[in-house]
Design an enzyme around this catalytic site. Structure first.
Site, PDB file in Angstrom:
ATOM      1  N   THR A 185     -91.101 103.988 -48.675  1.00  0.00           N
ATOM      2  CA  THR A 185     -90.505 104.690 -49.799  1.00  0.00           C
ATOM      3  C   THR A 185     -89.070 104.241 -50.047  1.00  0.00           C
ATOM      4  O   THR A 185     -88.387 103.813 -49.120  1.00  0.00           O
ATOM      5  CB  THR A 185     -90.519 106.192 -49.474  1.00  0.00           C
ATOM      6  OG1 THR A 185     -91.874 106.606 -49.441  1.00  0.00           O
ATOM      7  CG2 THR A 185     -89.757 107.014 -50.469  1.00  0.00           C
ATOM      8  N   ARG A 213    -104.281 111.442 -52.804  1.00  0.00           N
ATOM      9  CA  ARG A 213    -103.342 111.917 -51.768  1.00  0.00           C
ATOM     10  C   ARG A 213    -101.905 111.887 -52.307  1.00  0.00           C
ATOM     11  O   ARG A 213    -101.473 110.928 -52.928  1.00  0.00           O
ATOM     12  CB  ARG A 213    -103.457 111.029 -50.534  1.00  0.00           C
ATOM     13  CG  ARG A 213    -102.477 111.396 -49.398  1.00  0.00           C
ATOM     14  CD  ARG A 213    -101.190 110.614 -49.468  1.00  0.00           C
ATOM     15  NE  ARG A 213    -100.364 110.791 -48.275  1.00  0.00           N
ATOM     16  CZ  ARG A 213     -99.128 110.305 -48.131  1.00  0.00           C
ATOM     17  NH1 ARG A 213     -98.576 109.611 -49.105  1.00  0.00           N
ATOM     18  NH2 ARG A 213     -98.433 110.516 -47.047  1.00  0.00           N
ATOM     19  N   VAL A 214    -101.175 112.940 -52.062  1.00  0.00           N
ATOM     20  CA  VAL A 214     -99.769 112.988 -52.460  1.00  0.00           C
ATOM     21  C   VAL A 214     -98.938 113.267 -51.210  1.00  0.00           C
ATOM     22  O   VAL A 214     -99.250 114.194 -50.451  1.00  0.00           O
ATOM     23  CB  VAL A 214     -99.516 114.089 -53.522  1.00  0.00           C
ATOM     24  CG1 VAL A 214     -98.032 114.188 -53.839  1.00  0.00           C
ATOM     25  CG2 VAL A 214    -100.317 113.792 -54.784  1.00  0.00           C
ATOM     26  N   GLY A 215     -97.905 112.469 -50.988  1.00  0.00           N
ATOM     27  CA  GLY A 215     -97.035 112.657 -49.824  1.00  0.00           C
ATOM     28  C   GLY A 215     -95.827 113.513 -50.164  1.00  0.00           C
ATOM     29  O   GLY A 215     -95.841 114.286 -51.123  1.00  0.00           O
ATOM     30  N   ASP A 216     -94.777 113.362 -49.371  1.00  0.00           N
ATOM     31  CA  ASP A 216     -93.584 114.201 -49.545  1.00  0.00           C
ATOM     32  C   ASP A 216     -92.678 113.737 -50.682  1.00  0.00           C
ATOM     33  O   ASP A 216     -91.898 114.522 -51.222  1.00  0.00           O
ATOM     34  CB  ASP A 216     -92.763 114.217 -48.250  1.00  0.00           C
ATOM     35  CG  ASP A 216     -92.300 112.811 -47.854  1.00  0.00           C
ATOM     36  OD1 ASP A 216     -93.101 111.860 -47.990  1.00  0.00           O
ATOM     37  OD2 ASP A 216     -91.143 112.669 -47.428  1.00  0.00           O
ATOM     38  N   THR A 236     -87.668 109.182 -46.110  1.00  0.00           N
ATOM     39  CA  THR A 236     -88.762 108.220 -45.969  1.00  0.00           C
ATOM     40  C   THR A 236     -89.409 108.424 -44.616  1.00  0.00           C
ATOM     41  O   THR A 236     -88.730 108.538 -43.602  1.00  0.00           O
ATOM     42  CB  THR A 236     -88.280 106.757 -46.106  1.00  0.00           C
ATOM     43  OG1 THR A 236     -89.384 105.894 -45.787  1.00  0.00           O
ATOM     44  CG2 THR A 236     -87.107 106.430 -45.212  1.00  0.00           C
ATOM     45  N   GLY A 237     -90.715 108.510 -44.602  1.00  0.00           N
ATOM     46  CA  GLY A 237     -91.417 108.722 -43.341  1.00  0.00           C
ATOM     47  C   GLY A 237     -92.845 109.132 -43.598  1.00  0.00           C
ATOM     48  O   GLY A 237     -93.320 109.066 -44.734  1.00  0.00           O
ATOM     49  N   HIS A 238     -93.521 109.532 -42.554  1.00  0.00           N
ATOM     50  CA  HIS A 238     -94.915 109.944 -42.677  1.00  0.00           C
ATOM     51  C   HIS A 238     -94.964 111.244 -43.481  1.00  0.00           C
ATOM     52  O   HIS A 238     -94.576 112.306 -43.004  1.00  0.00           O
ATOM     53  CB  HIS A 238     -95.502 110.129 -41.282  1.00  0.00           C
ATOM     54  CG  HIS A 238     -96.994 110.125 -41.278  1.00  0.00           C
ATOM     55  ND1 HIS A 238     -97.733 111.111 -41.872  1.00  0.00           N
ATOM     56  CD2 HIS A 238     -97.874 109.244 -40.781  1.00  0.00           C
ATOM     57  CE1 HIS A 238     -99.019 110.826 -41.732  1.00  0.00           C
ATOM     58  NE2 HIS A 238     -99.134 109.698 -41.072  1.00  0.00           N
ATOM     59  N   GLY A 239     -95.426 111.140 -44.729  1.00  0.00           N
ATOM     60  CA  GLY A 239     -95.263 112.216 -45.698  1.00  0.00           C
ATOM     61  C   GLY A 239     -95.809 113.563 -45.274  1.00  0.00           C
ATOM     62  O   GLY A 239     -95.201 114.604 -45.549  1.00  0.00           O
TER      63      GLY A 239
END
Ligand code: ASP
Length: 322
Positions: A185, A213-216, A236-239
């Site tokens: 990201t 799928r939607v992340g953070d 930024t990271g594992h959502g």
């Protein structure tokens, strides 16, 4: 106040420095420097924080080396679904898009939702219909495709998991932060000459994600937050982990309710709270007084920090000055 100031990130992850050439590393540093210079120069010339974070993120989106806009990762179905968000710390107005497939610069789509709709978040086809009515031109979905992202999807599909990326070994490393372990990201936070904060985040998500799928990144409070009383944050990271920890708002809340400094609030979330749920990644943050902090609990994070009338620095690995 130490502003006006801008911080940027282009994703966090593991490092395989031994496998990359000086030339590739130089290309990443030069891209980060170009973006931090453009943002800091715009702030120096009087641009607002909200315009500057959108500008910086749009430059990442146009650069195929980063996982946002052109160069976005592939979904399980070998398509691209893009997410972005933006927030103004002065007004708390914000805008977000999720699952869009044909808009070249998702960050301007998010800004348009903020400025031209009465809503905060629009998704997929409804978002695209609205944006086209607002004059956005459509690009074909494969505009976002690059060979390296397709290769990453193929590796992941072999065992139908993200983990497949972690197992794959290649002698050809195309970026300083290991693409197999990278969260890509992009984001920007800024404080302008009027004391206004803003944050923006944009992503292609995670390789081999399920369609839908939607992340953070487009979730206000998780991947993006700005409030003139506290700070501006982009993550930024594992959502999934960042959503569970409501990372961006948590930092603001720790400052607001507990009186923590920006650095202490970020440390609490990045080094104590996220690791409890294996939440790997990082963030960039600037507080209302212009203090900047760019922490990450992974081995590296593409990042930059620039003052309108002062230093402009970029870094990739842990241990570098910023
Ligand atoms: N946070 C993003 C997501 O989960 C991924 C990333 O930061 O690279 O979609």
């Amino acid at each position: 106040m130490r502003g006006p100031v801008i911080a940027i990130h282009g994703g966090a992850g593991a490092i395989s420095k031994s496998k990359i050439t000086d030339e590739i590393e130089h290309k990443y540093r030069a891209s980060l420097k170009e973006i931090i210079d453009a943002g800091a120069d715009a702030l120096r010339d009087g641009a607002s924080a909200i315009d500057v974070v959108a500008l910086a993120v749009s430059m990442f989106e146009d650069n195929p080396m980063f996982n946002a806009g052109k160069g976005a990762v592939f979904t399980h179905n070998a398509t691209h679904e893009l997410d972005a968000s933006i927030m103004c710390g002065e007004t708390l107005r914000c805008g977000a898009v999720a699952g869009i497939a044909t808009i070249k610069n998702p960050i301007y789509a998010a800004k348009c939702v903020m400025e031209k709709s009465k809503h905060v978040m629009l998704i997929s086809k409804g978002a695209e219909d609205f944006l086209r009515a607002q004059g956005f031109e459509a690009v074909p979905n494969d505009y976002f495709s690059t060979d390296i992202r397709r290769e990453q999807l193929e590796i992941a599909l072999k065992s139908d998991s993200q983990e497949a990326l972690l197992d794959h070994d290649s002698d050809h490393q195309a970026s300083p932060i290991d693409e197999k372990n990278k969260m890509g990201t992009v984001g920007a936070v800024a404080l302008d000459a009027h004391g206004n904060l803003a944050a923006a985040t944009s992503t292609g998500g995670m390789t081999n994600k399920m369609a839908g799928r939607v992340g953070d990144s487009p979730i206000i409070g998780a991947g993006c937050y700005a409030n003139n009383n506290t700070c501006a944050v982009s993550t930024t990271g594992h959502g999934e982990h960042f959503i569970r920890s409501v990372v961006a708002y948590d930092i603001s809340a720790l400052m607001d309710y507990k009186g923590l400094s920006l650095e202490d609030a970020c440390d609490e979330v990045v080094y104590k709270k996220l690791p409890l749920i294996d939440g790997s990644g990082g963030l960039i943050a600037i507080d209302k007084d212009g203090n900047a902090y760019l922490p990450f609990n992974s081995a590296g994070m593409y990042r930059g920090l620039g003052y309108a009338t002062g230093s402009r620095e970029v870094a990739i690995y842990k241990g570098e000055a910023i």
